[in-house]
Design a protein around this motif. Structure first.
Motif, PDB file in Angstrom:
ATOM      1  N   GLY A  11      -1.245   5.060  -0.065  1.00 18.52           N
ATOM      2  CA  GLY A  11      -2.052   5.695   0.973  1.00 18.52           C
ATOM      3  C   GLY A  11      -1.611   5.266   2.350  1.00 18.52           C
ATOM      4  N   ALA A  12      -2.575   4.916   3.199  1.00 19.39           N
ATOM      5  CA  ALA A  12      -2.262   4.473   4.563  1.00 19.39           C
ATOM      6  C   ALA A  12      -3.228   3.375   4.966  1.00 19.39           C
ATOM      7  N   LEU A  13      -2.721   2.457   5.827  1.00 23.15           N
ATOM      8  CA  LEU A  13      -3.530   1.367   6.355  1.00 23.15           C
ATOM      9  C   LEU A  13      -3.461   1.367   7.877  1.00 23.15           C
ATOM     10  N   ILE A  14      -4.602   1.133   8.519  1.00 20.95           N
ATOM     11  CA  ILE A  14      -4.649   0.889   9.955  1.00 20.95           C
ATOM     12  C   ILE A  14      -5.118  -0.548  10.130  1.00 20.95           C
ATOM     13  N   LEU A  15      -4.255  -1.386  10.704  1.00 16.27           N
ATOM     14  CA  LEU A  15      -4.525  -2.810  10.837  1.00 16.27           C
ATOM     15  C   LEU A  15      -4.725  -3.148  12.302  1.00 16.27           C
ATOM     16  N   ARG A  81      -5.202   5.606  -4.831  1.00 10.49           N
ATOM     17  CA  ARG A  81      -5.226   7.057  -5.057  1.00 10.49           C
ATOM     18  C   ARG A  81      -4.871   7.831  -3.783  1.00 10.49           C
ATOM     19  N   GLY A  82      -4.426   7.105  -2.726  1.00  7.62           N
ATOM     20  CA  GLY A  82      -3.909   7.775  -1.541  1.00  7.62           C
ATOM     21  C   GLY A  82      -4.839   7.840  -0.359  1.00  7.62           C
ATOM     22  N   ALA A  83      -5.938   7.091  -0.364  1.00  8.69           N
ATOM     23  CA  ALA A  83      -6.871   7.119   0.760  1.00  8.69           C
ATOM     24  C   ALA A  83      -6.299   6.376   1.965  1.00  8.69           C
ATOM     25  N   THR A  84      -6.923   6.624   3.119  1.00 12.13           N
ATOM     26  CA  THR A  84      -6.588   5.915   4.346  1.00 12.13           C
ATOM     27  C   THR A  84      -7.675   4.886   4.620  1.00 12.13           C
ATOM     28  N   LEU A  85      -7.268   3.621   4.798  1.00  9.50           N
ATOM     29  CA  LEU A  85      -8.207   2.540   5.068  1.00  9.50           C
ATOM     30  C   LEU A  85      -7.854   1.907   6.404  1.00  9.50           C
ATOM     31  N   GLY A  86      -8.874   1.530   7.166  1.00  7.27           N
ATOM     32  CA  GLY A  86      -8.631   0.865   8.437  1.00  7.27           C
ATOM     33  C   GLY A  86      -9.864   0.169   8.922  1.00  7.27           C
ATOM     34  N   GLY A  99      -3.258  -8.383  -0.679  1.00 10.65           N
ATOM     35  CA  GLY A  99      -2.200  -7.573  -1.276  1.00 10.65           C
ATOM     36  C   GLY A  99      -2.266  -6.088  -1.028  1.00 10.65           C
ATOM     37  N   LEU A 100      -3.163  -5.636  -0.140  1.00  6.90           N
ATOM     38  CA  LEU A 100      -3.146  -4.209   0.169  1.00  6.90           C
ATOM     39  C   LEU A 100      -1.832  -3.816   0.834  1.00  6.90           C
ATOM     40  N   LEU A 101      -1.265  -4.732   1.624  1.00 10.13           N
ATOM     41  CA  LEU A 101       0.075  -4.553   2.177  1.00 10.13           C
ATOM     42  C   LEU A 101       0.990  -5.524   1.427  1.00 10.13           C
ATOM     43  N   PRO A 102       1.843  -5.031   0.535  1.00 12.08           N
ATOM     44  CA  PRO A 102       2.609  -5.904  -0.366  1.00 12.08           C
ATOM     45  C   PRO A 102       3.454  -6.932   0.363  1.00 12.08           C
ATOM     46  N   ASP A 103       3.500  -8.130  -0.186  1.00 16.18           N
ATOM     47  CA  ASP A 103       4.288  -9.275   0.298  1.00 16.18           C
ATOM     48  C   ASP A 103       3.772  -9.860   1.605  1.00 16.18           C
ATOM     49  N   ALA A 104       2.670  -9.324   2.137  1.00 11.71           N
ATOM     50  CA  ALA A 104       2.129  -9.871   3.371  1.00 11.71           C
ATOM     51  C   ALA A 104       1.547 -11.258   3.138  1.00 11.71           C
ATOM     52  N   ASN A 105       1.651 -12.104   4.175  1.00 11.39           N
ATOM     53  CA  ASN A 105       1.116 -13.468   4.195  1.00 11.39           C
ATOM     54  C   ASN A 105       1.873 -14.429   3.290  1.00 11.39           C
ATOM     55  N   GLY A 115      -6.097  -6.754  20.588  1.00 14.23           N
ATOM     56  CA  GLY A 115      -5.779  -5.422  21.087  1.00 14.23           C
ATOM     57  C   GLY A 115      -4.608  -4.748  20.403  1.00 14.23           C
ATOM     58  N   ALA A 116      -3.930  -5.451  19.479  1.00 16.16           N
ATOM     59  CA  ALA A 116      -2.772  -4.874  18.797  1.00 16.16           C
ATOM     60  C   ALA A 116      -3.215  -4.093  17.564  1.00 16.16           C
ATOM     61  N   ALA A 117      -2.391  -3.138  17.149  1.00 16.24           N
ATOM     62  CA  ALA A 117      -2.697  -2.357  15.953  1.00 16.24           C
ATOM     63  C   ALA A 117      -1.417  -1.803  15.343  1.00 16.24           C
ATOM     64  N   LEU A 118      -1.444  -1.668  14.037  1.00 17.57           N
ATOM     65  CA  LEU A 118      -0.346  -1.078  13.285  1.00 17.57           C
ATOM     66  C   LEU A 118      -0.883  -0.004  12.365  1.00 17.57           C
ATOM     67  N   ALA A 119      -0.062   1.021  12.128  1.00 21.37           N
ATOM     68  CA  ALA A 119      -0.320   2.001  11.069  1.00 21.37           C
ATOM     69  C   ALA A 119       0.780   1.860  10.032  1.00 21.37           C
ATOM     70  N   VAL A 120       0.386   1.776   8.776  1.00 25.04           N
ATOM     71  CA  VAL A 120       1.349   1.737   7.674  1.00 25.04           C
ATOM     72  C   VAL A 120       1.093   2.965   6.811  1.00 25.04           C
ATOM     73  N   VAL A 121       2.068   3.858   6.787  1.00 24.54           N
ATOM     74  CA  VAL A 121       1.943   5.112   6.037  1.00 24.54           C
ATOM     75  C   VAL A 121       3.118   5.189   5.077  1.00 24.54           C
ATOM     76  N   GLY A 122       2.843   5.094   3.788  1.00 19.44           N
ATOM     77  CA  GLY A 122       3.945   5.055   2.829  1.00 19.44           C
ATOM     78  C   GLY A 122       4.780   3.815   3.061  1.00 19.44           C
ATOM     79  N   ARG A 123       5.999   4.003   3.548  1.00 23.47           N
ATOM     80  CA  ARG A 123       6.869   2.866   3.847  1.00 23.47           C
ATOM     81  C   ARG A 123       7.109   2.687   5.342  1.00 23.47           C
TER      82      ARG A 123
END
Length: 424
Positions: A11-15, A81-86, A99-105, A115-123
């Motif tokens: 899916g996608a993550l907004i961090l 299942r492909g949802a967007t979480l943020g 582990g929502l973002l693999p290998d993180a931490n 104030g920073a933000a990232l979007a992770v969509v697929g790869r």
């Protein structure tokens, strides 16, 4: 073998970093989650109902209390299942830790300041807003810490490349200081610089594969993105040139390229052809597979392996221009290993036409143990043993760190890859 994670997260993550989320974060979340088309859940004042999360296509978390237990499990299922979480930093820290973002931490650490933000969509990892984000690859036994900073115009990173790079760093440094001599003990390599086939080379490839009565050729067109055309141009050309059998292998994952049907074909193949496009796609599919080993067996049986553009660069031990984000950089951590049909070599293509001389100079300065080769368009190297024959429209440039500049060798000449000199 590198695990199959080429598609990134499902899916996608907004961090987000500490403090109020950057406006770009929620706007990007809304665009990806499409709340009018699915079920949108905003977690603001109280914990959500598990039944809501079971149907959610987008979840935005603003509670100070981080998700945990069954709620965290439901969020993981939604992402799968492909949802967007943020959401806020409470959500982000859990996403990175759980582990929502693999290998993180663990091997890869994401530092999001206020104030920073990232979007992770697929790869794809994209910086949102103007506050820089640093991605750290932790030090290992073999490699010091590395930092990648997303800021200004550099706003993208590739999750799969980062994961591959982090795992590569747990192994002995590549390329090693001492490399095997560039040589093909048996069989033939046909390496073309893109921009069209040299005259007569398609027919010659069929002859090298055994001729009209014996040539069984696997064509691999997957360096191009989907959708692939119904008919591959090179496959059609090889059929017109008289090959007995030509089969396209369109699998894109280690699982599909190791299918019983694909392996059965490669076991009897007398030739393999890699098409043009982006060479990292070959790596995502074939690295460490049974199919890759069978391609080397094609050469050992006296067969031929060929390719143009991306299909040229993949043949070297070192793979030039492997960055999934674009071909501008010749060095791409995480995507530096080719399929190694020609050891000790780095192969670049479209060379003069795209003015890639300085790039190859940089590569050889960085890795002086390599023999660098820059092949012009519609020009080919035909390698048997350690002898490379140049044929086609123009020339090939050879880069040896022990020499003051490249040796530019015209069509019709030969070059000894082991001795690193023109054959008179």
């Amino acid at each position: 073998m590198i695990p199959s994670f080429a598609d990134g997260i499902p899916g996608a993550l907004i961090l987000s970093g500490p403090g109020p989320a950057a406006p770009e974060a929620f706007l990007t979340f809304t665009r990806l989650a499409k709340p009018l088309e699915g079920k949108f859940v905003a977690v603001k004042d109280k914990l959500p109902d598990l039944r809501e999360l079971a149907e959610a296509t987008g979840v935005w978390w603003e509670l100070k209390e981080p998700p945990k237990g069954k709620i965290l499990d439901a969020l993981k299922a939604a992402l799968a299942r492909g949802a967007t979480l943020g959401g806020n930093t409470a959500f982000t820290q859990v996403a990175l830790r759980e582990g929502l973002l693999p290998d993180a931490n663990a091997a890869i650490r994401y530092e999001l300041p206020e104030g920073a933000a990232l979007a992770v969509v697929g790869r794809e990892i994209q910086l949102l807003g103007a506050v820089p984000v640093t991605i750290r690859l932790v030090a290992t036994k073999f490699s010091p810490e590395e930092r990648v900073t997303l800021a200004g115009r550099k706003r993208l990173a590739d999750l799969t490349a980062l994961r591959r790079w982090s795992r590569q760093r747990t192994e002995p440094v590549f390329p090693p200081k001492t490399l095997a001599t560039p040589k093909v003990p048996s069989g033939t390599l046909v390496i073309i610089g893109g921009g069209g086939m040299p005259q007569g080379l398609t027919q010659r490839f069929v002859e090298l594969a055994g001729g009209p009565e014996k040539a069984v050729i696997a064509v691999i067109p997957i360096s191009m993105p989907d959708p692939l055309p119904p008919k591959d141009g090179m496959a059609e050309a090889l059929r017109r040139a008289g090959a007995k059998e030509v089969v396209e292998l369109r699998g894109r994952t280690p699982e599909t390229v190791d299918s019983p049907e694909a392996l059965a074909l490669l076991k009897r193949a007398t030739g393999v052809w890699f098409g043009g496009g982006r060479q990292w796609r070959f790596v995502d599919a074939y690295e460490g597979t049974k199919a890759e080993k069978l391609m080397h067996e094609v050469l050992k049986r006296g067969g031929v392996i060929g390719g143009s553009s991306a299909g040229a660069s993949i043949q070297g031990e070192y793979m030039a221009r492997g960055n999934p984000l674009g071909p501008e950089e010749i060095i791409a951590p995480g995507y530096e290993r080719g399929l190694g049909f020609l050891p000790g070599m780095a192969i670049d293509q479209h060379f003069t036409q795209r003015n890639r001389f300085k790039d190859m100079e940089l590569l050889i300065k960085t890795y002086p143990q390599l023999l660098g080769v820059g092949i012009d368009e519609a020009t080919a190297l035909i390698v048997q043993g350690s002898v490379a024959e140049i044929t086609g429209r123009t020339r090939v440039n050879f880069y040896d760190a022990g020499k003051p500049g490249p040796e530019s060798v015209a069509s019709g000449k030969k070059y000894d890859l082991a001795a690193r000199k023109v054959i008179d």
